[in-house]
Design an enzyme around this catalytic site. Structure first.
Site, PDB file in Angstrom:
ATOM      1  N   GLY A 139      -2.667   7.319   4.274  1.00 43.38           N
ATOM      2  CA  GLY A 139      -1.913   6.328   3.500  1.00 43.38           C
ATOM      3  C   GLY A 139      -0.602   6.884   2.986  1.00 43.38           C
ATOM      4  NE  ARG A 174     -11.762   1.837   6.379  1.00 41.03           N
ATOM      5  CZ  ARG A 174     -12.344   0.965   5.588  1.00 41.03           C
ATOM      6  NH1 ARG A 174     -13.649   1.021   5.402  1.00 41.03           N
ATOM      7  NH2 ARG A 174     -11.656   0.015   4.984  1.00 41.03           N
ATOM      8  CE  LYS A 192      -2.612  -4.309  -8.795  1.00 38.85           C
ATOM      9  NZ  LYS A 192      -1.575  -3.234  -8.840  1.00 38.85           N
ATOM     10  CE1 TYR A 217      -7.850  -0.772  -5.808  1.00 37.52           C
ATOM     11  CE2 TYR A 217      -5.931  -1.718  -6.872  1.00 37.52           C
ATOM     12  CZ  TYR A 217      -6.555  -0.637  -6.281  1.00 37.52           C
ATOM     13  OH  TYR A 217      -5.899   0.564  -6.183  1.00 37.52           O
ATOM     14  CE  LYS A 242      -9.238   3.350  -7.483  1.00 38.00           C
ATOM     15  NZ  LYS A 242      -9.674   4.426  -6.548  1.00 38.00           N
ATOM     16  CG  ASN A 268       5.621  -0.860  -7.824  1.00 36.21           C
ATOM     17  OD1 ASN A 268       5.137  -1.206  -6.763  1.00 36.21           O
ATOM     18  ND2 ASN A 268       6.929  -0.789  -8.033  1.00 36.21           N
ATOM     19  N   GLY A 274       8.568   2.212  -2.883  1.00 35.31           N
ATOM     20  CA  GLY A 274       8.724   2.404  -1.453  1.00 35.31           C
ATOM     21  C   GLY A 274       7.444   2.572  -0.671  1.00 35.31           C
ATOM     22  CB  SER A 275       3.889   3.023  -1.592  1.00 40.10           C
ATOM     23  OG  SER A 275       3.663   1.930  -2.457  1.00 40.10           O
TER      24      SER A 275
END
Length: 330
Positions: A14, A38, A128, A136, A140, A168, A171-172
């Site tokens: 990622g 995966r 979050k 989500y 978490k 946040n 740029g990801s």
């Protein structure tokens, strides 16, 4: 600490992994850096970048598969747990799958790391998870609690677990900046709510916070980087100054403002020069002078949210950052 060590990162293909791997290779020169994920195609593409570096290894596997994790952790000293189901709408429509990865997967990582004698584990969290408003975030938060409690389970293995939380990432993949850039030439940017604010952190800052956590943790801490905020309208203006905006309404489960430390955690939160630490409430660890160090306790009504932040990024600062990092987001 990480020098000449064997490191494994779950979900390593990622955005975080793409930053963590080259930076860690350059700074610490580890013996081995294993990418556990995966998606074989993402691994295939990433392997091309490191074809001449035999320290980088690739291991196909899923955090849901405890036996595969146990095999991958053989000889590993340090783990970064970055694997997660992250997209809010995807989690809402596939709740069982989200729980299997984010909660069951976290339990598998904890158990197998203890069994393998891993020294330290840093789990990546999200804004979050603080006062969650969607599945989500709820998973978490559960994951964070599991990793904190994992320190009680390690026993003689002395495996230490800690959490790094940030919002946040500029740029990801899936973040608002490249999304706005992709729509720049169309002349209209969709805005969910003009009042919305977001924290702004670079991937490099996220990596540095993980390094700090590895070096500092006694076990059970949640590390929160001090970073600036920005209004969504200023972000849009920085990316596409000539584009119009279309207010489309807030999406299910979406927050108006990001929050990384809620008032419920203020009683156990300490401030440092570059970050905050939420200390674990269990076992009176929040009163442990070794964990507190030189930290200063925050006020009892303290909240660290993007709208109440004292540090703000200007449109000019974001424009300079975009110009410098444009090629990375194409």
């Amino acid at each position: 600490m990480l020098t000449n060590a064997s490191i494994l990162i779950t979900g390593g293909t990622g955005s975080f992994g793409h930053a963590f791997i080259p930076l860690t290779l350059a700074k610490y020169k580890p013996k081995r850096l294993v990418i556990f994920s995966r998606d074989e195609m993402k691994q295939w593409e990433m392997a091309k970048q490191f074809r001449d570096d035999n320290r980088v290894r690739f291991f196909i596997g899923d955090v849901r598969d405890k036996e595969r994790l146990a095999r991958a952790l053989n000889g590993i000293d340090y783990v970064v747990h970055a694997a997660a189901t992250k997209i809010v709408p995807t989690a809402e429509y596939n709740p069982f799958e989200c729980v299997k990865t984010n909660v069951n997967g976290a339990m598998n990582v904890i158990d197998t790391c203890i069994d393998a004698g891993v020294k330290r584990v840093i789990a990546l969290s999200t804004d979050k998870a603080s006062s969650p408003a969607n599945l989500y975030g709820a998973t978490k938060l559960a994951s964070d609690k599991l990793f904190i409690a994992g320190n009680s389970y390690s026993g003689a293995a002395d495996t230490r677990f800690a959490v790094v939380r940030y919002g946040n990432v500029m740029g990801s993949r899936g973040s608002v900046i490249p999304f706005f850039m992709s729509l720049k030439n169309k002349g209209v940017l969709p805005i969910t709510d003009a009042r919305m604010t977001r924290f702004m952190i670079t991937l490099e800052q996220g990596v540095e916070l993980v390094w700090t956590a590895f070096d500092d943790t006694i076990g059970g801490e949640i590390y929160v980087k001090k970073i600036p905020s920005m209004g969504i309208m200023d972000i849009a203006k920085s990316v596409a100054p000539d584009a119009e905006t279309d207010i489309i309404g807030i999406r299910p489960g979406e927050k108006l403002h990001e929050q990384m430390i809620g008032v419920e955690d203020a009683l156990h939160t300490y401030e440092y020069e570059d970050y905050f630490k939420i200390l674990p409430a269990i076992h009176n660890w929040s009163e442990d002078p070794v964990r507190i160090g030189d930290g200063r306790k925050v006020p009892p009504d303290f909240v660290y949210s993007s709208d109440k932040n004292t540090d703000w990024m200007s449109p000019e600062e974001l424009e300079l950052w975009i110009e410098k990092n444009r090629q990375k987001m194409l």
